[in-house]
Scaffold this motif. Sequence first.
Motif, PDB file in Angstrom:
ATOM      1  N   LEU A 167       4.349   8.429   1.585  1.00 11.09           N
ATOM      2  CA  LEU A 167       3.149   8.572   0.760  1.00 11.09           C
ATOM      3  C   LEU A 167       2.519   7.194   0.501  1.00 11.09           C
ATOM      4  CD1 LEU A 167       1.479  10.732  -0.700  1.00 11.09           C
ATOM      5  CD2 LEU A 167       2.889  10.344  -2.718  1.00 11.09           C
ATOM      6  N   LYS A 168       3.385   6.216   0.335  1.00 14.52           N
ATOM      7  CA  LYS A 168       2.930   4.840   0.109  1.00 14.52           C
ATOM      8  C   LYS A 168       2.129   4.356   1.327  1.00 14.52           C
ATOM      9  CE  LYS A 168       6.066   2.535  -2.181  1.00 14.52           C
ATOM     10  NZ  LYS A 168       7.214   1.668  -2.520  1.00 14.52           N
ATOM     11  N   ARG A 169       2.673   4.590   2.506  1.00 15.85           N
ATOM     12  CA  ARG A 169       1.988   4.173   3.740  1.00 15.85           C
ATOM     13  C   ARG A 169       0.657   4.891   3.892  1.00 15.85           C
ATOM     14  NH1 ARG A 169       6.827   4.922   7.888  1.00 15.85           N
ATOM     15  NH2 ARG A 169       5.141   5.242   9.391  1.00 15.85           N
ATOM     16  N   LEU A 170       0.668   6.166   3.584  1.00 18.19           N
ATOM     17  CA  LEU A 170      -0.566   6.951   3.687  1.00 18.19           C
ATOM     18  C   LEU A 170      -1.623   6.437   2.710  1.00 18.19           C
ATOM     19  CD1 LEU A 170      -1.728   9.742   4.930  1.00 18.19           C
ATOM     20  CD2 LEU A 170      -1.187  10.650   2.677  1.00 18.19           C
ATOM     21  N   SER A 171      -1.207   6.263   1.475  1.00 21.00           N
ATOM     22  CA  SER A 171      -2.124   5.850   0.413  1.00 21.00           C
ATOM     23  C   SER A 171      -2.778   4.495   0.704  1.00 21.00           C
ATOM     24  CB  SER A 171      -1.359   5.782  -0.915  1.00 21.00           C
ATOM     25  OG  SER A 171      -2.198   5.403  -1.958  1.00 21.00           O
ATOM     26  N   HIS A 172      -2.015   3.595   1.315  1.00 24.42           N
ATOM     27  CA  HIS A 172      -2.528   2.254   1.600  1.00 24.42           C
ATOM     28  C   HIS A 172      -3.403   2.199   2.850  1.00 24.42           C
ATOM     29  CE1 HIS A 172       1.045   0.531  -0.893  1.00 24.42           C
ATOM     30  NE2 HIS A 172       0.064   0.989  -1.654  1.00 24.42           N
ATOM     31  N   ASN A 173      -3.430   3.299   3.606  1.00 24.25           N
ATOM     32  CA  ASN A 173      -4.161   3.286   4.879  1.00 24.25           C
ATOM     33  C   ASN A 173      -5.358   4.216   4.946  1.00 24.25           C
ATOM     34  OD1 ASN A 173      -2.890   1.473   6.997  1.00 24.25           O
ATOM     35  ND2 ASN A 173      -1.085   2.490   6.161  1.00 24.25           N
ATOM     36  N   THR A 174      -5.640   4.961   3.880  1.00 27.46           N
ATOM     37  CA  THR A 174      -6.751   5.915   3.951  1.00 27.46           C
ATOM     38  C   THR A 174      -7.819   5.664   2.886  1.00 27.46           C
ATOM     39  OG1 THR A 174      -7.379   8.253   3.993  1.00 27.46           O
ATOM     40  CG2 THR A 174      -5.606   7.654   2.473  1.00 27.46           C
ATOM     41  N   HIS A 175      -9.060   5.994   3.246  1.00 27.45           N
ATOM     42  CA  HIS A 175     -10.152   5.919   2.274  1.00 27.45           C
ATOM     43  C   HIS A 175     -10.382   7.276   1.606  1.00 27.45           C
ATOM     44  CE1 HIS A 175     -11.952   7.203   6.080  1.00 27.45           C
ATOM     45  NE2 HIS A 175     -12.865   7.816   5.368  1.00 27.45           N
ATOM     46  N   PHE A 176      -9.624   8.306   2.033  1.00 32.18           N
ATOM     47  CA  PHE A 176      -9.721   9.620   1.388  1.00 32.18           C
ATOM     48  C   PHE A 176      -8.901   9.629   0.098  1.00 32.18           C
ATOM     49  CE2 PHE A 176      -9.906  11.098   6.009  1.00 32.18           C
ATOM     50  CZ  PHE A 176     -11.280  11.236   6.018  1.00 32.18           C
ATOM     51  N   PHE A 177      -9.161  10.626  -0.766  1.00 33.66           N
ATOM     52  CA  PHE A 177      -8.263  10.868  -1.886  1.00 33.66           C
ATOM     53  C   PHE A 177      -6.924  11.338  -1.303  1.00 33.66           C
ATOM     54  CE2 PHE A 177     -12.486  11.666  -3.881  1.00 33.66           C
ATOM     55  CZ  PHE A 177     -12.427  10.668  -4.847  1.00 33.66           C
ATOM     56  N   THR A 178      -5.848  11.182  -2.064  1.00 29.47           N
ATOM     57  CA  THR A 178      -4.527  11.535  -1.532  1.00 29.47           C
ATOM     58  C   THR A 178      -3.861  12.626  -2.371  1.00 29.47           C
ATOM     59  OG1 THR A 178      -3.601   9.704  -2.791  1.00 29.47           O
ATOM     60  CG2 THR A 178      -4.062   9.300  -0.456  1.00 29.47           C
ATOM     61  N   SER A 179      -2.976  13.383  -1.720  1.00 29.28           N
ATOM     62  CA  SER A 179      -2.270  14.466  -2.407  1.00 29.28           C
ATOM     63  C   SER A 179      -0.802  14.471  -2.010  1.00 29.28           C
ATOM     64  CB  SER A 179      -2.892  15.817  -2.054  1.00 29.28           C
ATOM     65  OG  SER A 179      -2.542  16.190  -0.733  1.00 29.28           O
ATOM     66  N   ALA A 180       0.022  15.054  -2.868  1.00 25.74           N
ATOM     67  CA  ALA A 180       1.435  15.267  -2.537  1.00 25.74           C
ATOM     68  C   ALA A 180       1.916  16.505  -3.274  1.00 25.74           C
ATOM     69  CB  ALA A 180       2.273  14.057  -2.937  1.00 25.74           C
TER      70      ALA A 180
END
Length: 336
Positions: free
Chosen positions: A254-267
Motif C-alpha cells: 500500500l505504501k508503494r502504491l500510495s507513493h506512486n499514484t496521483h489517484f486517491f487510494t483505498s484498502a
Amino acid sequence: MSNIYSEIKKRILVLDGAMGTMLQEYKFTEEDFRGDRFKDHPTPLKGNNDLLSITQPEAVKDVHRKYLAVGADIIETNTFSGTTIAMADYNMEDLVYELNFQSAKIAKEVADEFTLKTPKQPRFVAGSIGPTNRTASLSPDVNKPEYRAVTFDELRVAYKLQVEALIDGGSDVLLVETIFDTLNAKAALFAIEEVKEERNIDIPIMVSGTITDASGRTLSGQTVEAFLISISHIPLLSVGFNCALGAEQLEPYLKRLSHNTHFFTSAHPNAGLPNAFGEYDQSPKEMKKLIESFLEQNLVNIIGGCCGTSPAHIGAIADAAKNFKPRKTVVEAHEE
C-alpha cells in the motif's frame, strides 16, 4: 452522478466489510436460497450469495444497515459474482441483469435512508464488480500453456451487462475489485467506458487489486507498480488493494502504491490471515491498531474490510479514521 469527489477531500471515507461473512451467520439452507421462485431450479443454489438479493432481500438490507450504522460511508452491492460467466455455475446467466439491478436498488434504498438521517455524512453505493472465476492471462491447464478459458471480448460483454444493471439500479460508484488478473480488470474498465460513452454519463470508478502472496505480485504476476501502470490510462476515483492479505501484510504494498499514484487510494484488507480452518481470528481491536498505521502514514483515502470483517471491525476502523486527515494526492498537494 455523485458528490463523492467533494466528500473524499473532506475526510477518510469508510467502506463496508464482508457481505459473505455476514450472510453466513443466517445459516441459510438450500430452500432459503431458492425461495418459492426457484424451488424447481435444476441446479443446487446454496452458496449463490448474489441470489439472496432476490430471494432474501431483507437479510441483505439488514447487512447493509449494520455497516452503515457503525459509520460506513460506502456500501458495496451484493454482486461479487454478478456476471454471466460466474452465474453459469448455477445455470442462472439469464438472471444477471435482475440480480445486479435488485442488489443496487436495495443498497441505494438503505444508503438513502441513512443519508436522510445524517445529511452532512452522505452515504454512497459502490457497484461491486468481481473478477469472475476465469482468467484471461493464464491457462487453467498446465499441459496447454497457450489455452485460455475466456477471451477479452467475452469478459467485456459479460461486464457490460453487469455495469448497465448496476448503474440502472442506482450505484453511485463502480468498484472493480479483487483483481487477480489485470487483463480481466481491463475488460471491465473497457466495458465501463463503453457504457459511459453510449449513455453520455460519468460515474466514478474504484479499482482494487489483490496481492496474492509474499512475492508482492498479483496472481498474473504483476508487481504493484506494473499493476498501477496497467490501469492508469482510465480516469479513476481511486486505486487500491483488497483481499488475500491482512492489514499488516498489505502495508508495504500500500505504501508503494500510495507513493506512486496521483489517484486517491483505498484498502480493504482481510481480518488477518486465515487459520487452519480457513477462518479469520483477528479482532476488531487488533485490526484497528494495524489500520491506524496506514492512517498515521497518510496512505489512504478510503478504508474498509474484506474477508472475515464484520460491523464490529468496520466500527473500530471508522472510529480510528475520524481522527486522521485524508491522504493528499500529488495534484492536491501541488495546488496548495
